[in-house]
Design a protein around this motif. Structure first.
Motif, short mmCIF file in Angstrom:
data_model
loop_
_atom_site.label_atom_id
_atom_site.label_comp_id
_atom_site.label_asym_id
_atom_site.label_seq_id
_atom_site.Cartn_x
_atom_site.Cartn_y
_atom_site.Cartn_z
N PRO A 1 0.91 -1.08 0.04
CA PRO A 1 -0.07 -0.20 0.02
C PRO A 1 0.74 1.13 0.03
CG PRO A 1 -0.76 -1.55 1.80
CD PRO A 1 0.55 -2.06 1.07
N CYS A 2 0.23 2.11 -0.76
CA CYS A 2 1.27 3.42 -0.70
C CYS A 2 0.52 4.74 -0.67
CB CYS A 2 2.07 3.42 -1.93
SG CYS A 2 1.16 3.95 -3.34
N LEU A 3 1.01 5.90 -0.28
CA LEU A 3 0.67 7.28 -0.24
C LEU A 3 1.50 7.93 -1.27
CD1 LEU A 3 1.11 8.40 3.55
CD2 LEU A 3 -0.86 7.48 2.46
N ALA A 4 0.80 8.74 -1.82
CA ALA A 4 1.56 9.61 -3.21
C ALA A 4 1.63 10.89 -2.26
CB ALA A 4 0.80 10.00 -4.49
N PHE A 5 3.03 11.44 -2.59
CA PHE A 5 3.18 12.71 -2.00
C PHE A 5 3.95 13.65 -3.34
CE2 PHE A 5 6.47 15.77 -0.16
CZ PHE A 5 5.83 16.62 0.64
N ILE A 6 3.17 14.49 -3.71
CA ILE A 6 3.44 15.54 -4.65
C ILE A 6 4.34 16.67 -4.27
CG2 ILE A 6 2.90 17.12 -6.72
CD1 ILE A 6 0.23 15.44 -6.85
N ASN A 7 5.71 16.48 -4.51
CA ASN A 7 6.97 17.37 -3.93
C ASN A 7 7.27 18.61 -4.99
OD1 ASN A 7 8.90 17.94 -2.26
ND2 ASN A 7 10.24 16.68 -3.04
N LYS A 8 8.04 19.42 -4.55
CA LYS A 8 8.48 20.37 -5.20
C LYS A 8 7.46 21.45 -5.79
CE LYS A 8 12.81 18.05 -6.60
NZ LYS A 8 13.78 17.59 -7.67
N LEU A 9 6.36 21.65 -5.01
CA LEU A 9 5.47 22.71 -5.37
C LEU A 9 6.05 23.94 -5.63
CD1 LEU A 9 2.26 21.70 -3.42
CD2 LEU A 9 2.81 21.09 -5.73
N LEU B 1 -5.17 0.41 2.47
CA LEU B 1 -4.59 -0.96 2.99
C LEU B 1 -4.93 -2.06 1.73
CD1 LEU B 1 -5.27 -1.46 6.89
CD2 LEU B 1 -3.34 -0.34 5.78
N SER B 2 -5.84 -1.71 1.28
CA SER B 2 -6.64 -2.69 0.24
C SER B 2 -5.84 -2.41 -1.02
CB SER B 2 -8.08 -3.12 0.06
OG SER B 2 -8.54 -1.93 -0.04
N ARG B 3 -5.20 -1.25 -1.02
CA ARG B 3 -4.66 -0.75 -2.47
C ARG B 3 -5.59 -0.48 -3.53
NH1 ARG B 3 0.43 -0.79 -4.39
NH2 ARG B 3 -0.59 -1.28 -6.59
N SER B 4 -7.05 -0.22 -3.09
CA SER B 4 -7.94 0.44 -3.98
C SER B 4 -8.07 1.66 -4.18
CB SER B 4 -9.46 -0.26 -3.51
OG SER B 4 -9.42 -0.07 -2.11
N PHE B 5 -7.44 2.66 -2.97
CA PHE B 5 -7.53 3.85 -3.02
C PHE B 5 -6.17 4.40 -2.75
CE2 PHE B 5 -7.93 7.93 -0.99
CZ PHE B 5 -8.39 8.94 -2.06
N THR B 6 -5.38 5.36 -3.50
CA THR B 6 -4.18 6.21 -3.39
C THR B 6 -4.42 7.63 -2.60
OG1 THR B 6 -3.28 4.90 -4.79
CG2 THR B 6 -1.91 6.70 -3.92
N PRO B 7 -4.18 7.90 -1.52
CA PRO B 7 -4.37 9.29 -0.99
C PRO B 7 -2.93 10.09 -1.57
CG PRO B 7 -4.24 7.83 1.03
CD PRO B 7 -3.88 7.00 -0.59
N ILE B 8 -3.58 11.11 -1.81
CA ILE B 8 -2.41 12.24 -2.27
C ILE B 8 -2.33 13.40 -1.50
CG2 ILE B 8 -1.80 13.65 -4.40
CD1 ILE B 8 -3.45 11.87 -6.20
N LEU B 9 -0.86 13.52 -0.89
CA LEU B 9 -0.73 14.73 -0.15
C LEU B 9 0.12 15.50 -1.10
CD1 LEU B 9 -0.58 12.00 1.86
CD2 LEU B 9 -0.71 13.76 3.36
N LEU B 10 0.31 16.95 -0.50
CA LEU B 10 1.17 17.93 -1.33
C LEU B 10 2.05 18.70 -0.34
CD1 LEU B 10 -1.82 19.54 -3.35
CD2 LEU B 10 -0.57 17.75 -3.78
#
Length: 749
Positions: free
Chosen positions: A166-174, A286-295
């Motif tokens: 499972p993963c979170l996405a972090f969009i960096n370098k804004l 946890l089930s890898r059916s959704f990926t939260p994105i943070l900035l």
């Protein structure tokens, strides 16, 4: 002395010592801690930070360590202040500004123990990412707000999918010019196929980046102080309230599509509370059916603390992940070991099971990184290597913080730790009760794509050369070593030019053995164009026990998506070929596949189907069938139609818009096929598929034609038939090396 003070003293000593040897630093930074606290399993996170090269992984890790109090001051990746990032402890990493080896550390955030592995972004060191993700429970996928989803992002995404991480996405370098998080979110959905939505909104972009809006909590977050360590919570700016509510609704819709509970609330038009949304995000993450994105922007110290909170809220603890071992004592109907679910309870009541995922040479011998999946291990215990059945006493257990160590008395399930003096290979399993005979599933190791001749500059350095090569091949399964008897050359193979170049520099720095690297050689393959039958009799009878074996069958090419594999099928029936001789046939096929007779490269993409044969009651043996199938393959080489396959690379080139035409022309000249273009007002990313054989020297051509502004990355895509002129050149070179070219034959006659 407290642990916090101890680390402060270490950081000061490290800055003062600066250029002292790695061994001295390692010795200096080792401390003794009498026992470890048994942190509740729910308060443990094992995470990796992975991304495309230059997305800000190491900078993000540096900020995480600072905000959690693990380090007292932050440093830049490139090491402009002569110190460099904590996790880039190797001198080469600081000079080049890239991560070469994955580095482990641990820290505390809000009473949670977070074990972190910072991984390289460059495709040449992809095995470091592979084995890190194998032992981790969750990951942070870092994306550049300008570059977006790039070639290595696709590779990392595949690796996460392979190990179900499972993963979170972090969009960096804004804070960068051209930052566009909305574009990256769309790429995450379209290119990677993620059901993803943002939990944050940026308050300003580029140089106006002031903070973020948490759309779940409905609040604005500002990062103040010299290093962004002071968090100020405020109301959402009036001009952004409507947008924040729209994004919150979009988030709820995406999560509802993957979560039944929130989905029912959505259909019943009930308003979910903040806790309802957070619980649904955790379940779907946890089930890898959704990926939260943070900035955020790690370099400008914004958005890191909310990311840490998200790691605790949404990523799994060890008990949330099902880890299986293979029971070699219990086989299924197909003769394969059955899977056994491991128990991660930290009370020490279960037998100890762990996996060695990384090896490294240290001052006190081989340092082996392990992940404990079950049970407890204490200093002084005896462990067994399941593969070799060797037993070894563990004299020392350590937890790692980059190149620093901390002695501990015991480790329990969920811990990532290291031991000294254990002779093993990457991927070995260890237990304390050998009767269990449990092994963890192995780590995927990609095939090498580039080979180069290597030799020490001074013949006196051969001992140092041998020691260094032996160590590196043991540590890195994608770095391979062989000797070419035909050309009398020592050959090293790896994942790219940079990969081999780094090891050549390490030989000089760490073993005082300067080396020369020859022209890179591509790992071509040979395969059949169409099926070819064989009927070969191997007979050697001249008094005494002889040799007799006959093999009948067909060799056929595999489909393009399987053209890197070799398959053997036993389709015999009856007593003509006794079953005890079948392994000899398979071994002979694999042996002949190591070097083809067309251009001297390995065979691949072939299926050998053994249909019939004959044996002699006295003279037949496994060796006879081993030799017979080799003769059969030589026969197929003479009668069949063969072709050479070459590795095709997925190449991504990012250049300013004015250089777009020049780059497309360069790729076309290198027989590349343009597969796509993406860009904004200033930068263009050109995607192409190019033969690896044509990519040598591309980096210097790219820099000269783009005034040093262009950058590119490439990764292995597939094997494909080589161009006719390339195949003819390879065949001609091979025949000349063998002394069998038409010109050489004519000269002899």
């Amino acid at each position: 002395m407290t642990v916090a003070k101890l680390f402060y003293v270490r950081s000061q000593a490290r800055r003062i010592l600066g250029s002292k040897s790695h061994a001295f630093k390692e010795h200096f930074s080792t401390s003794a801690v009498k026992s470890t606290e048994h942190v509740d399993l729910k308060r443990i996170r094992n995470i990796g930070i992975s991304a495309h090269i230059d997305s800000g992984k190491t900078t993000l890790t540096e900020r995480i360590l600072f905000y959690t109090g693990k380090i007292s001051e932050m440093h830049e990746v490139k090491g402009k202040d002569l110190v460099g990032a904590t996790m880039d402890s190797m001198e080469l990493e600081r000079q080049r500004g890239i991560t070469i080896q994955s580095a482990a550390t641990y820290t505390m955030w809000k009473d949670h123990n977070i074990n972190i592995i910072d991984t390289p972004g460059h495709v040449d060191f992809t095995v470091e990412v592979e084995r890190a993700l194998r032992v981790l429970d969750g990951a942070i996928l870092v994306l550049c707000s300008v570059g977006g989803v790039q070639s290595q992002t696709l590779t990392v995404n595949r690796q996460m999918k392979r190990y179900n991480v499972p993963c979170l996405a972090f969009i960096n370098k804004l804070d960068r010019m051209g930052a566009n998080p909305d574009r990256v979110i769309n790429q995450l959905r379209a290119k990677l196929g993620h059901n993803a939505a943002a939990l944050h909104l940026p308050i300003g972009l580029e140089s106006n980046m002031k903070g973020i809006i948490d759309v779940v909590e409905r609040k604005a977050v500002y990062f103040e102080g010299n290093c962004g360590e002071e968090i100020r919570i405020d109301e959402i700016p009036k001009d952004m309230k409507t947008l924040a509510e729209d994004r919150r609704q979009e988030l709820i819709e995406h999560v509802s599509n993957a979560d039944e509970i929130l989905g029912e609330m959505f259909l019943e038009e009930k308003t979910p509370s903040t806790s309802d949304i957070k619980a649904a995000i955790r379940r779907t993450c946890l089930s890898r059916s959704f990926t939260p994105i943070l900035l955020g922007t790690a370099l400008k110290n914004k958005g890191v603390q909310p990311l840490l909170d998200a790691v605790l809220d949404y990523l799994p603890c060890p008990s949330d992940v099902e880890n299986y071992a293979l029971n070699n004592n219990d086989l299924n109907e197909e003769g394969e070991p059955k899977k056994v679910l491991l128990n991660p309870a930290r009370d020490g009541s279960n037998p100890f099971v762990s996996l060695a995922f990384k090896l490294e040479a240290g001052r006190f011998g081989q340092l082996t990184y392990l992940r404990c999946y079950q049970g407890m291990l204490k200093k002084g215990d005896t462990i067994f290597n399941v593969r070799t059945n060797k037993r070894v006493r563990v004299p020392r257990l350590v937890r790692l913080h980059a190149d620093q160590m901390e002695d501990v008395d015991e480790v329990v399930a969920g811990d990532i730790f290291a031991v000294f003096g254990v002779d093993c290979a990457s991927g070995d399993s260890f237990v304390t009760e050998p009767k269990l005979n449990l092994t963890m599933e192995s780590i995927h190791v990609p095939d090498t794509v580039v080979s180069m001749a290597i030799a020490p500059k001074n013949s006196k350095d051969r001992d140092h050369f041998s020691k260094g090569i032996a160590r590196f091949t043991k540590e890195d399964p994608t770095f391979q070593f062989s000797f070419d008897t035909d050309n009398k050359e020592t050959i090293v193979s790896g994942m790219g030019e940079l990969h081999l170049e780094i090891y050549a520099q390490r030989l000089e720095r760490e073993y005082n053995c300067p080396v020369t690297l020859g022209k890179p050689k591509v790992s071509f393959r040979e395969t059949l164009v169409s099926p070819c039958t064989f009927d070969y009799l191997h007979k050697k009878q001249s008094g005494g026990s002889g040799q007799f074996a006959r093999v009948i069958g067909v060799i056929e090419p595999l489909p393009p998506h399987m053209n890197t594999q070799l398959i053997f099928k036993d389709e015999t029936s009856g007593p003509n070929v006794p079953k005890q001789f079948i392994p000899g046939v398979k071994r002979g096929f694999m042996k002949m596949s190591e070097k083809g007779l067309l251009s001297g490269h390995k065979l691949s993409g072939l299926c050998l189907r053994l249909k019939d044969g004959a044996h002699h009651i006295v003279d037949s043996s496994e060796l006879a069938f081993f030799l017979a199938v080799q003769g059969a393959i030589k026969q197929v080489f003479e009668e069949g139609v063969w072709q050479v396959l070459e590795p095709i690379m997925s190449v991504e080139v990012a250049v300013p818009e004015e250089f777009q035409g020049a780059i497309i022309g360069q790729l076309n000249r290198r027989h590349g096929i343009i597969t796509g273009m993406d860009g904004n007002a200033e930068w263009v990313t050109v995607s192409a598929e190019v033969p690896l054989n044509e990519m040598f020297g591309f980096v210097s051509e790219l820099r000269s034609s783009t005034q040093g502004k262009g950058e590119y990355s490439m990764e292995y895509s597939r094997y494909s038939p080589a161009l006719p002129e390339v195949q003819e050149k390879l065949i001609q070179d091979f025949q000349e090396a063998q002394g069998t070219s038409p010109a050489q034959k004519k000269k002899k006659n």
